[in-house]
Design an enzyme around this catalytic site. Sequence first.
Site, PDB file in Angstrom:
ATOM      1  N   HIS A 165      -4.114 -49.099 -61.557  1.00  0.00           N
ATOM      2  CA  HIS A 165      -4.347 -47.710 -61.710  1.00  0.00           C
ATOM      3  C   HIS A 165      -4.328 -47.118 -60.424  1.00  0.00           C
ATOM      4  CE1 HIS A 165      -8.287 -49.464 -61.850  1.00  0.00           C
ATOM      5  NE2 HIS A 165      -8.990 -48.132 -61.908  1.00  0.00           N
TER       6      HIS A 165
ATOM      7  N   HIS B 115      -7.015 -45.099 -59.571  1.00  0.00           N
ATOM      8  CA  HIS B 115      -8.345 -44.671 -59.039  1.00  0.00           C
ATOM      9  C   HIS B 115      -8.644 -44.947 -57.542  1.00  0.00           C
ATOM     10  CE1 HIS B 115     -10.557 -44.283 -63.371  1.00  0.00           C
ATOM     11  NE2 HIS B 115     -10.292 -42.913 -62.962  1.00  0.00           N
TER      12      HIS B 115
ATOM     13  N   ASP C  49     -10.958 -46.299 -55.852  1.00  0.00           N
ATOM     14  CA  ASP C  49     -11.382 -47.766 -55.215  1.00  0.00           C
ATOM     15  C   ASP C  49     -10.308 -48.698 -55.475  1.00  0.00           C
ATOM     16  OD1 ASP C  49     -11.589 -47.227 -58.029  1.00  0.00           O
ATOM     17  OD2 ASP C  49     -12.810 -49.191 -58.182  1.00  0.00           O
ATOM     18  N   HIS C  50      -9.100 -48.529 -55.956  1.00  0.00           N
ATOM     19  CA  HIS C  50      -7.999 -49.358 -56.125  1.00  0.00           C
ATOM     20  C   HIS C  50      -6.899 -49.169 -55.140  1.00  0.00           C
ATOM     21  CE1 HIS C  50      -9.442 -51.680 -59.808  1.00  0.00           C
ATOM     22  NE2 HIS C  50     -10.264 -50.456 -59.542  1.00  0.00           N
TER      23      HIS C  50
ATOM     24  N   HIS D 221     -14.682 -56.742 -60.320  1.00  0.00           N
ATOM     25  CA  HIS D 221     -15.216 -55.512 -60.542  1.00  0.00           C
ATOM     26  C   HIS D 221     -16.754 -55.233 -60.757  1.00  0.00           C
ATOM     27  CE1 HIS D 221     -14.673 -51.106 -61.475  1.00  0.00           C
ATOM     28  NE2 HIS D 221     -13.715 -51.173 -60.613  1.00  0.00           N
TER      29      HIS D 221
END
Length: 305
Positions: free
Chosen positions: A61, A63, A65-66, A266
């Site tokens: 996805h 976001h 932090d990814h 995570h």
Amino acid sequence: MLNVTFLGTAGSLPTPERNPSAILINREGEMLLFDCGEGTQRQMMRARTGMMRLNYIFLTHLHADHILGIPGLLETMAFQGRVEPITIAGPIHTARLVECFKSVCYFSRNFEVIALELSPEDVVKMKGYQVRAIETRHSVPSLGYVLEEDQRLGRFDRDAAISLGVPPGPLFGRLQHGHEVAVEGRVVQPQQVMGPPRPGRKVVYTGDTRPCRSVEDAGRGADLLIHDSALASDMIEWAMETKHSTAKEAAELARRAGVRHLILTHISSRYSEDSSQLLNEARLIFEKTDVAEDLMSLEIRFKDE
């Protein structure tokens, strides 16, 4: 070889112990990256994984932090002389993300960056294996991924081949690779000397998600399930609100799916110094559970080894 290296195992906030999300899979020398949190290229250097053989980045996805490690990773490869294209695959808006990275800064790349938007059940076919996108349940459009190898040939029955008059040597190899051979005027078929096909290996990575049936179905019989386990069970309401999973929920899903090994990742910053609460509650339900740590590496073996 099928090796999984955890480059980043943090939740939304990095900590001194944990980098943001990134997982590298090395299959027979071919590198695949799943998520790319900031600093991923440095984590790859620390893990001595190399990055020039990386051909795909799969995003669960969009976001921050990814994804925020992508520009730095691309520039590092450019400085090292990369000329081969690289594909960034992910959910809806991945193409817009790639265009955004091209427009927000100067860059020195001499290679093509290809955007590939996927939907659940889309398949990227590789040589000897495939990567399949699966539905997940997060707060934004999201995907999980299943890396699954093709079936392997069955075991070669040497004694059966000799009894059929096949002499040891090159003809053995032809039978093992699925070709019939002629011996003394007779034809010997591969199925006469080969056992039933054997399964390849299977790795499932959820990204950020609530537990869901699609992940459970995809995980059936998996050699490794890497599941979002941001929180312990006393934080279940927060997990539900933010669309994450608890360690207990991940373990329950792993048990139902019959996976061989569960890795929790995570990990919320509240457990940055001690993740034992997550591990203990998961192992009460599914014993073969471990908590991912940055730079941890696992070799996935065949079930029949």
